[in-house]
Design a protein around this motif. Sequence first.
Motif, mmCIF file in Angstrom:
data_model
loop_
_atom_site.group_PDB
_atom_site.id
_atom_site.type_symbol
_atom_site.label_atom_id
_atom_site.label_comp_id
_atom_site.label_asym_id
_atom_site.label_seq_id
_atom_site.Cartn_x
_atom_site.Cartn_y
_atom_site.Cartn_z
ATOM 1 N N ALA A 1 -2.667 -4.357 14.291
ATOM 2 C CA ALA A 1 -1.723 -4.327 13.730
ATOM 3 C C ALA A 1 -0.517 -3.293 13.122
ATOM 4 N N THR A 2 1.127 -4.026 13.891
ATOM 5 C CA THR A 2 1.927 -3.403 14.212
ATOM 6 C C THR A 2 2.709 -2.907 12.677
ATOM 7 N N LYS A 3 2.768 -4.250 11.628
ATOM 8 C CA LYS A 3 3.416 -4.365 10.895
ATOM 9 C C LYS A 3 2.871 -3.820 10.223
ATOM 10 N N ALA A 4 1.319 -4.052 9.075
ATOM 11 C CA ALA A 4 0.692 -3.950 8.747
ATOM 12 C C ALA A 4 -0.095 -2.489 8.777
ATOM 13 N N HIS A 5 0.050 -2.052 7.791
ATOM 14 C CA HIS A 5 -0.817 -0.803 8.109
ATOM 15 C C HIS A 5 -1.648 0.089 6.301
ATOM 16 N N PRO A 6 -2.053 1.477 6.496
ATOM 17 C CA PRO A 6 -2.817 1.420 5.158
ATOM 18 C C PRO A 6 -2.395 2.958 5.294
ATOM 19 N N ALA A 7 -1.556 3.505 3.935
ATOM 20 C CA ALA A 7 -0.914 4.441 3.872
ATOM 21 C C ALA A 7 -1.645 5.453 3.737
ATOM 22 N N LEU A 8 -1.764 6.787 4.028
ATOM 23 C CA LEU A 8 -3.158 8.049 3.990
ATOM 24 C C LEU A 8 -1.949 9.129 3.185
ATOM 25 N N LEU A 9 -3.001 9.033 1.775
ATOM 26 C CA LEU A 9 -2.008 10.196 1.621
ATOM 27 C C LEU A 9 -3.184 12.212 2.237
ATOM 28 N N VAL A 10 -2.527 13.038 2.614
ATOM 29 C CA VAL A 10 -2.439 14.152 3.289
ATOM 30 C C VAL A 10 -2.166 14.803 2.497
ATOM 31 N N ASP A 11 -2.402 17.065 2.088
ATOM 32 C CA ASP A 11 -2.300 18.332 2.453
ATOM 33 C C ASP A 11 -1.326 18.521 2.377
ATOM 34 N N ASP A 12 -1.294 18.544 4.016
ATOM 35 C CA ASP A 12 -0.551 19.791 4.542
ATOM 36 C C ASP A 12 0.314 17.962 6.279
ATOM 37 N N LEU A 13 1.144 17.298 5.474
ATOM 38 C CA LEU A 13 1.643 16.412 6.660
ATOM 39 C C LEU A 13 2.220 17.193 8.090
ATOM 40 N N ALA A 14 2.757 18.200 8.109
ATOM 41 C CA ALA A 14 3.325 18.559 8.681
ATOM 42 C C ALA A 14 2.297 19.526 9.846
ATOM 43 N N ASP A 15 0.856 20.309 9.467
ATOM 44 C CA ASP A 15 -0.155 20.457 9.910
ATOM 45 C C ASP A 15 -0.439 19.095 10.815
ATOM 46 N N TYR B 1 8.475 11.666 -1.986
ATOM 47 C CA TYR B 1 7.330 11.699 -0.146
ATOM 48 C C TYR B 1 8.042 12.265 1.138
ATOM 49 N N ALA B 2 7.244 13.067 1.701
ATOM 50 C CA ALA B 2 7.580 13.494 2.963
ATOM 51 C C ALA B 2 6.500 11.976 3.473
ATOM 52 N N ARG B 3 6.917 11.721 4.650
ATOM 53 C CA ARG B 3 6.195 10.924 5.733
ATOM 54 C C ARG B 3 6.623 10.466 6.317
ATOM 55 N N PHE B 4 6.050 10.128 7.606
ATOM 56 C CA PHE B 4 5.940 9.251 9.175
ATOM 57 C C PHE B 4 4.889 8.205 9.313
ATOM 58 N N PHE B 5 4.819 7.735 10.649
ATOM 59 C CA PHE B 5 4.456 6.380 11.195
ATOM 60 C C PHE B 5 3.138 7.610 12.796
ATOM 61 N N ALA B 6 2.725 6.709 12.672
ATOM 62 C CA ALA B 6 1.414 6.892 13.546
ATOM 63 C C ALA B 6 0.829 5.559 14.447
ATOM 64 N N ASP B 7 0.248 5.685 14.844
ATOM 65 C CA ASP B 7 -0.877 4.500 16.084
ATOM 66 C C ASP B 7 -1.972 5.500 16.051
ATOM 67 N N ASP B 8 -2.683 4.205 15.715
ATOM 68 C CA ASP B 8 -4.601 4.875 15.239
ATOM 69 C C ASP B 8 -4.719 4.269 17.559
ATOM 70 N N PRO B 9 -5.808 5.237 17.860
ATOM 71 C CA PRO B 9 -6.223 4.746 19.423
ATOM 72 C C PRO B 9 -5.867 3.465 20.306
ATOM 73 N N PHE B 10 -6.366 2.476 19.211
ATOM 74 C CA PHE B 10 -5.800 1.036 19.859
ATOM 75 C C PHE B 10 -4.636 0.234 19.125
ATOM 76 N N GLY B 11 -3.626 0.994 18.755
ATOM 77 C CA GLY B 11 -2.287 0.238 18.738
ATOM 78 C C GLY B 11 -2.019 0.209 17.157
ATOM 79 N N ASN B 12 -2.947 0.437 15.788
ATOM 80 C CA ASN B 12 -2.992 0.192 14.352
ATOM 81 C C ASN B 12 -2.405 0.787 14.314
ATOM 82 N N ARG B 13 -1.065 0.856 13.104
ATOM 83 C CA ARG B 13 0.344 1.669 12.726
ATOM 84 C C ARG B 13 -0.353 2.267 11.785
#
Length: 119
Positions: free
Chosen positions: A65-79, A100-112
């Motif tokens: 999934a390269t467009k659809a994605h979950p948005a995960l809340l974290v408590d230490d984005l920089a770490d 919000y501060a935010r960024f995107f990354a992919d899982d090991p399979f390319g899911n956004r």
Amino acid sequence: MPVLGLDHVQLAIPAGGEDKARAFWTGLLGLTEVPKPPQLSPSGCWFTGGALSLHLGVDKDFRPATKAHPALLVDDLADLRARLEAAGHTTRDDTAIEGYARFFADDPFGNRLEFMQRT
């Protein structure tokens, strides 16, 4: 009847990807693997952490999934960003969203995946 909430998010993974998924979701992101109900397919794996329930299901015709994605809340984005990048995962900034501060990354399979922290 209104929707009450979100029970879980499911992402697809390729056949045989469970060990890579475990290394990413538990080893890198700190989620806990939970047993799947025995009546379900033995492939795939489930994780939980905070309010998140994540189900990874094997798709024989897997395409990330390269467009659809979950948005995960974290408590230490920089770490988290530093840990992802140290593990070889590329992180990508996007348009700023107020609050919000935010960024995107992919899982090991390319899911956004989107990672967010309230500011």
